[in-house]
Design an enzyme around this catalytic site. Sequence first.
Site, PDB file in Angstrom:
ATOM      1  CB  ALA A   1      -1.090  -0.015   1.247  1.00 21.05           C
TER       2      ALA A   1
ATOM      3  CB  CYS B   1      -8.300  -4.571   2.770  1.00 26.50           C
ATOM      4  SG  CYS B   1      -7.381  -3.499   3.194  1.00 26.50           S
TER       5      CYS B   1
ATOM      6  CB  SER C   1       0.205  -3.185  -5.874  1.00 27.70           C
ATOM      7  OG  SER C   1      -0.776  -2.100  -6.009  1.00 27.70           O
TER       8      SER C   1
ATOM      9  CG  ASN D   1      -3.381   3.336   0.103  1.00 27.97           C
ATOM     10  OD1 ASN D   1      -2.993   3.783  -1.076  1.00 27.97           O
ATOM     11  ND2 ASN D   1      -4.078   1.850   0.571  1.00 27.97           N
TER      12      ASN D   1
HETATM   13  C1  FAD Z   1      -6.716  -9.790   6.692  1.00 31.35           C
HETATM   14  C2  FAD Z   1      -6.218  -7.923   6.465  1.00 31.35           C
HETATM   15  C3  FAD Z   1      -7.761  -7.248   5.873  1.00 31.35           C
HETATM   16  C4  FAD Z   1      -7.915  -6.096   6.365  1.00 31.35           C
HETATM   17  N1  FAD Z   1      -8.638  -4.869   6.132  1.00 31.35           N
HETATM   18  C5  FAD Z   1      -8.148  -3.562   6.157  1.00 31.35           C
HETATM   19  C6  FAD Z   1      -9.077  -2.828   6.368  1.00 31.35           C
HETATM   20  O1  FAD Z   1     -11.094  -2.828   5.979  1.00 31.35           O
HETATM   21  N2  FAD Z   1      -9.340  -1.271   6.037  1.00 31.35           N
HETATM   22  C7  FAD Z   1      -8.110  -1.137   6.232  1.00 31.35           C
HETATM   23  O2  FAD Z   1      -7.906  -0.119   6.192  1.00 31.35           O
HETATM   24  N3  FAD Z   1      -6.550  -1.743   6.346  1.00 31.35           N
HETATM   25  C8  FAD Z   1      -6.871  -2.821   6.461  1.00 31.35           C
HETATM   26  N4  FAD Z   1      -5.855  -4.136   6.953  1.00 31.35           N
HETATM   27  C9  FAD Z   1      -4.252  -3.373   7.227  1.00 31.35           C
HETATM   28  C10 FAD Z   1      -4.027  -2.794   5.286  1.00 31.35           C
HETATM   29  O3  FAD Z   1      -3.885  -4.021   5.014  1.00 31.35           O
HETATM   30  C11 FAD Z   1      -2.441  -2.764   6.166  1.00 31.35           C
HETATM   31  O4  FAD Z   1      -3.160  -1.605   7.057  1.00 31.35           O
HETATM   32  C12 FAD Z   1      -1.741  -2.310   4.428  1.00 31.35           C
HETATM   33  O5  FAD Z   1      -1.144  -3.194   4.087  1.00 31.35           O
HETATM   34  C13 FAD Z   1      -0.190  -1.775   4.912  1.00 31.35           C
HETATM   35  O6  FAD Z   1       0.604  -1.329   4.158  1.00 31.35           O
HETATM   36  P1  FAD Z   1       1.558  -1.318   4.216  1.00 31.35           P
HETATM   37  O7  FAD Z   1       1.844  -0.860   2.776  1.00 31.35           O
HETATM   38  O8  FAD Z   1       2.874  -0.658   4.783  1.00 31.35           O
HETATM   39  O9  FAD Z   1       2.411  -2.327   4.418  1.00 31.35           O
HETATM   40  P2  FAD Z   1       2.509  -3.953   3.930  1.00 31.35           P
HETATM   41  O10 FAD Z   1       0.784  -4.462   3.290  1.00 31.35           O
HETATM   42  O11 FAD Z   1       2.334  -4.417   4.690  1.00 31.35           O
HETATM   43  O12 FAD Z   1       3.646  -4.597   2.812  1.00 31.35           O
HETATM   44  C14 FAD Z   1       4.696  -4.907   2.957  1.00 31.35           C
HETATM   45  C15 FAD Z   1       5.204  -4.726   2.501  1.00 31.35           C
HETATM   46  O13 FAD Z   1       6.953  -4.958   2.020  1.00 31.35           O
HETATM   47  C16 FAD Z   1       6.900  -6.370   2.110  1.00 31.35           C
HETATM   48  N5  FAD Z   1       8.293  -6.633   2.979  1.00 31.35           N
HETATM   49  C17 FAD Z   1       8.349  -6.591   4.804  1.00 31.35           C
HETATM   50  N6  FAD Z   1      10.042  -6.233   5.167  1.00 31.35           N
HETATM   51  C18 FAD Z   1      10.226  -6.567   3.592  1.00 31.35           C
HETATM   52  C19 FAD Z   1      12.007  -6.551   4.201  1.00 31.35           C
HETATM   53  N7  FAD Z   1      12.776  -6.566   5.080  1.00 31.35           N
HETATM   54  N8  FAD Z   1      12.689  -6.195   2.787  1.00 31.35           N
HETATM   55  C20 FAD Z   1      11.827  -6.594   1.129  1.00 31.35           C
HETATM   56  N9  FAD Z   1       9.988  -6.201   1.710  1.00 31.35           N
HETATM   57  C21 FAD Z   1       9.902  -6.007   2.958  1.00 31.35           C
HETATM   58  C22 FAD Z   1       6.587  -7.311   2.621  1.00 31.35           C
HETATM   59  O14 FAD Z   1       6.490  -8.553   2.481  1.00 31.35           O
HETATM   60  C23 FAD Z   1       5.178  -7.017   2.326  1.00 31.35           C
HETATM   61  O15 FAD Z   1       4.534  -6.372   1.080  1.00 31.35           O
HETATM   62  C24 FAD Z   1      -6.543  -5.222   6.889  1.00 31.35           C
HETATM   63  C25 FAD Z   1      -5.111  -5.812   6.148  1.00 31.35           C
HETATM   64  C26 FAD Z   1      -5.292  -7.342   6.720  1.00 31.35           C
HETATM   65  C27 FAD Z   1      -4.030  -8.718   6.613  1.00 31.35           C
END
Ligand code: FAD
Length: 856
Positions: free
Chosen positions: A10, A42, A38, A304
């Site tokens: 995200a 959720c 990507s 986001n």
């Molecule tokens: C089942 C579920 C339902 C959800 N429902 C909602 C909802 O309804 N509404 C809402 O607002 N939010 C919801 N969320 C939360 C939302 O999905 C997360 O807040 C969001 O995905 C966070 O985005 P991010 O980019 O910070 O991290 P992430 O989505 O965790 O992405 C991080 C990425 O970094 C990669 N990564 C991690 N460590 C490393 C490393 N050392 N080196 C390289 N890459 C790495 C991971 O593999 C991953 O691909 C939900 C989450 C889940 C699991």
Amino acid sequence: MKIVIIGGVAAGTKAAAKIKREDRSAQVEVYTKSRDISYAGCGLPYYVGGSIESREELIVNTPAKFSALTGVTVFNGQEAVSVDPSAKTVRFRSVDSGSLSDVSYDKLIIATGASPLIPRIDGTGLSGVFTVRTPEDAVAVRDYIEKNDCRKAVVAGAGFIGLEMAENLMTRGLSVTVIDMTSQILPNVLDPEMAGFAAKRLRKKGMKIMTGTSLLSIKGDEKAEAAVTDSGELSAEVVILSIGIRPSTSFLDGSGIELLNGAVVVDEYQRTNLEDIYAAGDCAVVKNLITGQRQWSAMGSTANITGRCLAKILTGTRKPYAGCLGTGVVKLTDDLNAGRTGLSEEQAKAAGFDPISVVCVTDDKAHYYPDSDTFTIKLIADKATEKLLGMQVLGAGAVDKMTDIAAVGISAGLTLSDFDTMDLAYAPPFSTAIHPFVQACYILENKIGGAFETFTPVEYASGAAKGYRVLDVQPEPKIFGAEWIDLGKVTGELEGISKDEKLLLVCAKGKRGYFLLNRLRYFGYPQTCVLEGGLFFNSVKIENAGGKLSAAEIKRVKALGCLQDKRYPDVFNVRVITKNGKITAEEQRVIAEAADRFGSGEVTFTTRLTLEIQGVKYENIEAVIDFLGEHDLLTGGTGSLVRPVVSCKGTTCQYGLIDTFGLSEKIHERFYLGYHDITLPHKFKIAVGGCPNNCVKPNLNDLGIIGQRVPVIQLDKCRGCGKCQVSESCPIKAAKVENGKIVMTEDCNNCGRCREKCPFGAVPEYTDGYKIYIGGRWGKKIANGRPLAKLFTSEEEVMETVERAILFFRDEGQSGERFADTIERLGFDYVQDKLLNDKIDKNAVLKKTVKGGATC
Ligand SMILES: Cc1cc2nc3c(=O)[nH]c(=O)nc-3n(C[C@H](O)[C@H](O)[C@H](O)COP(=O)(O)OP(=O)(O)OC[C@H]3O[C@@H](n4cnc5c(N)ncnc54)[C@H](O)[C@@H]3O)c2cc1C
Ligand code: SF4
Ligand code: SF4
Ligand code: SF4
């Protein structure tokens, strides 16, 4: 400028794409250890539930598509293992080959998100134990359930993800128990009383919820078989671990980047403490918009927004991230959603406010419009300034709209009265003429202004209304032991009620109570309060109540499985459902404790193999139901519904031909729980018997299933013995030798007791199966059910026919008639043809409005 982004879901992809749009010349590289970028995290629970059909639908963009679309270079399968801020490099390890490479950056964005917490207990490595974070996880859960035909799941953790998973597992037909170590569901999301209300609604839907319960281990031999908790063992083929997440930042150890509880500390420009290193999304802290305090907001929305904000900052628009409100919405069941934003009451106090709140129940749209429902709202404001601080809402409808209005209001620093004349949209299918949110503001303003003096549900539950005399302000008397006040007739002082008395006005939702309060104030009753949320939200009991319960109230509690003891006006027998006539030792202990604590100490067995706790006083009904619910036991089994299934012990009985426990448990899950809200023309009883001995009389039920073993005769092998062993072994002498050959007479009931008795192989095999009887009934108008012509040879066929029978009854039965009457009216052959051959449009039948005629 070379910008390296670690993490590509995200925050990472949002920041990358926006940077390129703002500054085409920037060299943007996204590195992520996962295969996908990507993806819709959720959406994962909905993939498990099946409403999102394919994995592909979860993937918003493949690396190639994303690169083509944005100009960002994506390196997937690359895990960051360390950051060297002085050299301005990140070291990556290839997930496939393990090879290391150093990548230099001008600016570094950490967007590595979070990963699920796995508790340090035995059994987390067993098959059937899952966390849910990536598409792979969701695919694995769904595949496992399908391949293993799983029926029972335990979800550890009652947060957003746990409850979404629970709902979706139930959609798949699993029986789900949610446990949480805290004393409520949705901890840190809803205040306890709102969470308690939501939990009650979920329990009614068949979700089992056990709060204050910790997962101790998972038992099983290779595959998960049970979750062991400090409240007992729960059998489960699937265990979902949703106990929390933690920031994925361990690779930053030694980098000098400041962390707070594992999350990267950033300022409002998403800057870390080290130059040219930024962070966004679940791996980083954010600022709370109201308190200015640092907090963690692991939400897709925040990820986001902060990702985009950071992109703008890096490309020259120095606009800080304003802060988050902890806004969130969640679908809990098909008719209950929850939303929240801002501070909870506790958080508001901790932040130094003097909060005041109100719980109120409003219509969510014009009450006459189909599908209209309620919003149960808790609004929190600062007493001194009347600034809106927070809102929580539960309802079947658009709770997100309510939440968003509140979020906008709080962001803009609005006071309650700022909403008073706000021009919000209205038409009957969408809202009410005065918007429900604005109504909630009016109510809280009235409370602050003193016109609406109340007890909150929390105050009432803690005994603050002790000494108050309860006046029932509902259109008809429903509160046992309370004085009923006919609101329309209050035109002066209340007869027999002194003006010095403390009065608590209770109505259905709070509104009539307010109207009466308004009049009583005028007529000189100063010590009068209304119970916020009325009986919709609270359970009101009057100690040492005399008087008589209204017929409507007796009917209401009957629907909960509480049948009045005819000898007393306020004593009930509370029926505890068993899934298949079987209860565990632990359940027996709980039922015994419930009988001791809330009833007379006696438990009776009904003829339909349920248990009744005797002698429960009316005022204890709610408490006993809650107590049983906390231990995964349900009350009920009344009304024009599918009734609890009755089963003989055919699974273990020497004569049993089918797995009666297994089949009746499936029927219980799918048709007792699954059809719990589906009204039928009358009650619909189902029984399962293991053999034609009919110990539980399946043929005297609306639908009965009886195990069968049908002899297959090979006449050419029959030698017409003088003493036929088959005939000798038949308990009802249904087999005879006539004209030198064995003959099965019409009396043969397919009990299979003559199996392997012919020494010459004239009865070499038997077909095992099920007979289904329809239209039986016991009681005033006894009717023997008639068997359908077909011998069913699989459980699936039986389950499908049971469903067809229920749907047919709903569709063609008339209100007040039992299935036997419907069959008599329409003719057995017609009904049989419908059940065996015709197509039944389930959706259309379920959409019909049916009035139930059952009186018990
Ligand atoms: C089942 C579920 C339902 C959800 N429902 C909602 C909802 O309804 N509404 C809402 O607002 N939010 C919801 N969320 C939360 C939302 O999905 C997360 O807040 C969001 O995905 C966070 O985005 P991010 O980019 O910070 O991290 P992430 O989505 O965790 O992405 C991080 C990425 O970094 C990669 N990564 C991690 N460590 C490393 C490393 N050392 N080196 C390289 N890459 C790495 C991971 O593999 C991953 O691909 C939900 C989450 C889940 C699991
Ligand atoms: S019906 Fe048959 S299987 Fe069931 S208990 Fe009676 S004898 Fe046993
Ligand atoms: S069925 Fe078997 S035992 Fe009976 S008469 Fe025929 S051969 Fe003999
Ligand atoms: S199946 Fe049962 S009833 Fe039929 S002949 Fe054999 S023993 Fe007798």
